[in-house]
Design a protein around this motif. Structure first.
Motif, PDB file in Angstrom:
ATOM      1  N   ARG A   4       0.835  -1.219   0.000  1.00  0.00           N
ATOM      2  CA  ARG A   4       0.000   0.000   0.000  1.00  0.00           C
ATOM      3  C   ARG A   4       0.862   1.259   0.000  1.00  0.00           C
ATOM      4  NH1 ARG A   4      -3.508  -3.291   3.116  1.00  0.00           N
ATOM      5  NH2 ARG A   4      -2.469  -2.698   5.033  1.00  0.00           N
ATOM      6  N   GLN A   5       1.947   1.258   0.797  1.00  0.00           N
ATOM      7  CA  GLN A   5       2.844   2.423   0.832  1.00  0.00           C
ATOM      8  C   GLN A   5       3.458   2.699  -0.535  1.00  0.00           C
ATOM      9  OE1 GLN A   5       5.621   1.227   3.853  1.00  0.00           O
ATOM     10  NE2 GLN A   5       4.487   2.246   5.499  1.00  0.00           N
ATOM     11  N   VAL A   6       3.901   1.661  -1.205  1.00  0.00           N
ATOM     12  CA  VAL A   6       4.514   1.828  -2.527  1.00  0.00           C
ATOM     13  C   VAL A   6       3.494   2.393  -3.507  1.00  0.00           C
ATOM     14  CG1 VAL A   6       5.450   0.563  -4.520  1.00  0.00           C
ATOM     15  CG2 VAL A   6       6.344   0.127  -2.219  1.00  0.00           C
ATOM     16  N   LEU A   7       2.304   1.817  -3.523  1.00  0.00           N
ATOM     17  CA  LEU A   7       1.289   2.266  -4.481  1.00  0.00           C
ATOM     18  C   LEU A   7       0.790   3.678  -4.171  1.00  0.00           C
ATOM     19  CD1 LEU A   7      -0.656  -1.076  -4.925  1.00  0.00           C
ATOM     20  CD2 LEU A   7       0.893   0.013  -6.575  1.00  0.00           C
ATOM     21  N   GLU A   8       0.643   4.001  -2.905  1.00  0.00           N
ATOM     22  CA  GLU A   8       0.204   5.347  -2.523  1.00  0.00           C
ATOM     23  C   GLU A   8       1.320   6.368  -2.701  1.00  0.00           C
ATOM     24  OE1 GLU A   8      -1.232   4.871   1.466  1.00  0.00           O
ATOM     25  OE2 GLU A   8      -2.970   3.692   0.817  1.00  0.00           O
ATOM     26  N   GLY A   9       2.566   5.900  -2.689  1.00  0.00           N
ATOM     27  CA  GLY A   9       3.714   6.790  -2.792  1.00  0.00           C
ATOM     28  C   GLY A   9       4.293   6.886  -4.195  1.00  0.00           C
ATOM     29  N   ASP A  10       3.466   6.686  -5.198  1.00  0.00           N
ATOM     30  CA  ASP A  10       3.881   6.837  -6.603  1.00  0.00           C
ATOM     31  C   ASP A  10       4.902   5.803  -7.038  1.00  0.00           C
ATOM     32  OD1 ASP A  10       2.218   9.093  -6.827  1.00  0.00           O
ATOM     33  OD2 ASP A  10       3.820  10.426  -6.156  1.00  0.00           O
ATOM     34  N   GLY A  11       4.896   4.614  -6.403  1.00  0.00           N
ATOM     35  CA  GLY A  11       5.865   3.581  -6.736  1.00  0.00           C
ATOM     36  C   GLY A  11       5.383   2.604  -7.786  1.00  0.00           C
ATOM     37  N   VAL A  12       6.312   1.764  -8.224  1.00  0.00           N
ATOM     38  CA  VAL A  12       6.071   0.749  -9.253  1.00  0.00           C
ATOM     39  C   VAL A  12       6.343  -0.623  -8.654  1.00  0.00           C
ATOM     40  CG1 VAL A  12       6.904  -0.152 -11.474  1.00  0.00           C
ATOM     41  CG2 VAL A  12       6.644   2.317 -11.139  1.00  0.00           C
ATOM     42  N   ILE A  13       5.467  -1.576  -8.964  1.00  0.00           N
ATOM     43  CA  ILE A  13       5.650  -2.948  -8.500  1.00  0.00           C
ATOM     44  C   ILE A  13       5.860  -3.880  -9.696  1.00  0.00           C
ATOM     45  CG2 ILE A  13       4.304  -2.564  -6.405  1.00  0.00           C
ATOM     46  CD1 ILE A  13       1.978  -4.127  -7.727  1.00  0.00           C
ATOM     47  N   ALA A  14       6.531  -4.988  -9.444  1.00  0.00           N
ATOM     48  CA  ALA A  14       6.653  -6.080 -10.409  1.00  0.00           C
ATOM     49  C   ALA A  14       6.025  -7.302  -9.757  1.00  0.00           C
ATOM     50  CB  ALA A  14       8.111  -6.345 -10.756  1.00  0.00           C
ATOM     51  N   TYR A  15       5.274  -8.085 -10.532  1.00  0.00           N
ATOM     52  CA  TYR A  15       4.550  -9.219  -9.968  1.00  0.00           C
ATOM     53  C   TYR A  15       4.205 -10.230 -11.062  1.00  0.00           C
ATOM     54  CZ  TYR A  15       0.744  -6.493 -11.910  1.00  0.00           C
ATOM     55  OH  TYR A  15      -0.054  -5.773 -12.757  1.00  0.00           O
ATOM     56  N   PRO A  16       4.035 -11.500 -10.686  1.00  0.00           N
ATOM     57  CA  PRO A  16       3.653 -12.508 -11.663  1.00  0.00           C
ATOM     58  C   PRO A  16       2.170 -12.393 -12.010  1.00  0.00           C
ATOM     59  CG  PRO A  16       3.951 -13.506  -9.508  1.00  0.00           C
ATOM     60  CD  PRO A  16       4.290 -12.056  -9.361  1.00  0.00           C
ATOM     61  N   THR A  17       1.869 -12.594 -13.286  1.00  0.00           N
ATOM     62  CA  THR A  17       0.478 -12.573 -13.759  1.00  0.00           C
ATOM     63  C   THR A  17       0.140 -13.948 -14.325  1.00  0.00           C
ATOM     64  OG1 THR A  17       0.929 -11.854 -16.029  1.00  0.00           O
ATOM     65  CG2 THR A  17       0.739 -10.127 -14.346  1.00  0.00           C
ATOM     66  N   GLU A  18      -0.916 -14.007 -15.129  1.00  0.00           N
ATOM     67  CA  GLU A  18      -1.357 -15.271 -15.713  1.00  0.00           C
ATOM     68  C   GLU A  18      -0.292 -15.907 -16.606  1.00  0.00           C
ATOM     69  OE1 GLU A  18      -5.060 -12.701 -15.169  1.00  0.00           O
ATOM     70  OE2 GLU A  18      -2.995 -12.388 -15.784  1.00  0.00           O
ATOM     71  N   ALA A  19       0.471 -15.082 -17.339  1.00  0.00           N
ATOM     72  CA  ALA A  19       1.412 -15.631 -18.328  1.00  0.00           C
ATOM     73  C   ALA A  19       2.836 -15.113 -18.176  1.00  0.00           C
ATOM     74  CB  ALA A  19       0.913 -15.319 -19.740  1.00  0.00           C
ATOM     75  N   VAL A  20       3.000 -13.866 -17.765  1.00  0.00           N
ATOM     76  CA  VAL A  20       4.322 -13.240 -17.687  1.00  0.00           C
ATOM     77  C   VAL A  20       4.377 -12.361 -16.443  1.00  0.00           C
ATOM     78  CG1 VAL A  20       4.614 -13.226 -20.203  1.00  0.00           C
ATOM     79  CG2 VAL A  20       3.638 -11.217 -19.068  1.00  0.00           C
ATOM     80  N   TRP A  21       5.579 -11.893 -16.125  1.00  0.00           N
ATOM     81  CA  TRP A  21       5.698 -10.912 -15.054  1.00  0.00           C
ATOM     82  C   TRP A  21       5.159  -9.576 -15.556  1.00  0.00           C
ATOM     83  CZ3 TRP A  21       7.658 -10.824  -9.988  1.00  0.00           C
ATOM     84  CH2 TRP A  21       7.959 -12.084  -9.491  1.00  0.00           C
ATOM     85  N   GLY A  22       4.547  -8.827 -14.656  1.00  0.00           N
ATOM     86  CA  GLY A  22       3.979  -7.541 -15.022  1.00  0.00           C
ATOM     87  C   GLY A  22       4.565  -6.413 -14.194  1.00  0.00           C
ATOM     88  N   LEU A  23       4.413  -5.214 -14.728  1.00  0.00           N
ATOM     89  CA  LEU A  23       4.695  -3.982 -13.989  1.00  0.00           C
ATOM     90  C   LEU A  23       3.361  -3.349 -13.669  1.00  0.00           C
ATOM     91  CD1 LEU A  23       7.558  -2.426 -16.157  1.00  0.00           C
ATOM     92  CD2 LEU A  23       7.791  -3.568 -13.933  1.00  0.00           C
ATOM     93  N   GLY A  24       3.232  -2.805 -12.469  1.00  0.00           N
ATOM     94  CA  GLY A  24       1.971  -2.202 -12.082  1.00  0.00           C
ATOM     95  C   GLY A  24       2.168  -0.981 -11.218  1.00  0.00           C
ATOM     96  N   CYS A  25       1.091  -0.195 -11.137  1.00  0.00           N
ATOM     97  CA  CYS A  25       1.105   1.003 -10.300  1.00  0.00           C
ATOM     98  C   CYS A  25      -0.314   1.521 -10.138  1.00  0.00           C
ATOM     99  CB  CYS A  25       2.002   2.087 -10.908  1.00  0.00           C
ATOM    100  SG  CYS A  25       1.360   2.837 -12.418  1.00  0.00           S
TER     101      CYS A  25
END
Length: 191
Positions: free
Chosen positions: A17-38
């Motif tokens: 939550r801190q990263v997303l509220e603080g204008d940060g970027v996350i990397a995470y696994p999705t259905e097929a590939v790793w994704g970038l999110g924000c």
């Protein structure tokens, strides 16, 4: 880059939550590939993703949600048959391009379009991320433009040694292809 190994812990959920509220970027696994999110309402975070990917803003990005209810605000203004057509694909690996009737999604996410690409994921970790965030998230493949999407954490780190604030560990889903994209108004398959 911080690594959250278990989103079941209070610390990991709070850090996300801190990263997303603080204008940060996350990397995470999705259905097929790793994704970038924000957070899609953070212009700074979206600009960071676009810079990492070397992707022009005019192309637009996809939003991913935990449930239809998270994107109800986009679906409610649509005609019943269009809304029902979109909902019939979810949760699952289908991204629907829907009209953003009231321009509720910022231009830096929509690009040069008056539509927005949205997917309600069936991947448990993606659903968990969106539930913890309390909103749909920007979701795009984790790779610079023209390169193969990352399918392993080491590739994420190699592509982006800097610029990602939080990497969420987990497993990819069973899909080998990126999500199908459909223009929900016309029914045309775009990918």
């Amino acid at each position: 880059m911080t690594i959250a190994t278990n989103l079941a812990t209070n610390w990991s959920r709070q850090r996300l939550r801190q990263v997303l509220e603080g204008d940060g970027v996350i990397a995470y696994p999705t259905e097929a590939v790793w994704g970038l999110g924000c957070n899609p309402w953070s212009e700074f975070a979206v600009d960071t993703i676009l810079a990492l990917k070397q992707r022009p803003v005019h192309k637009g990005l996809i939003l991913v949600a935990a449930s239809v209810e998270q994107i109800r605000f986009l679906l409610d203004p649509l005609p019943d048959e269009v809304r029902q057509r979109a909902e019939s694909h979810w949760p699952g690996p289908v991204t629907c391009v829907v009209p953003d009737v009231h321009s509720q999604i910022p231009d830096w996410v929509r690009g040069d379009h008056d539509t927005i690409a949205v997917r309600v994921s069936a991947h448990p970790l993606v659903q968990q991320l969106c539930r913890i965030a309390g909103m749909p998230l920007v979701s795009t493949s984790c790779n610079p433009a023209g390169r193969e999407p990352a399918r392993a954490p080491w590739r994420v780190r190699r592509y982006f040694p800097d610029g990602i604030d939080l990497m969420v560990s987990g497993s990819l889903g069973s899909s080998r292809q990126p999500s199908t994209i459909i223009d929900i108004t016309t029914g045309q398959k775009l990918r």
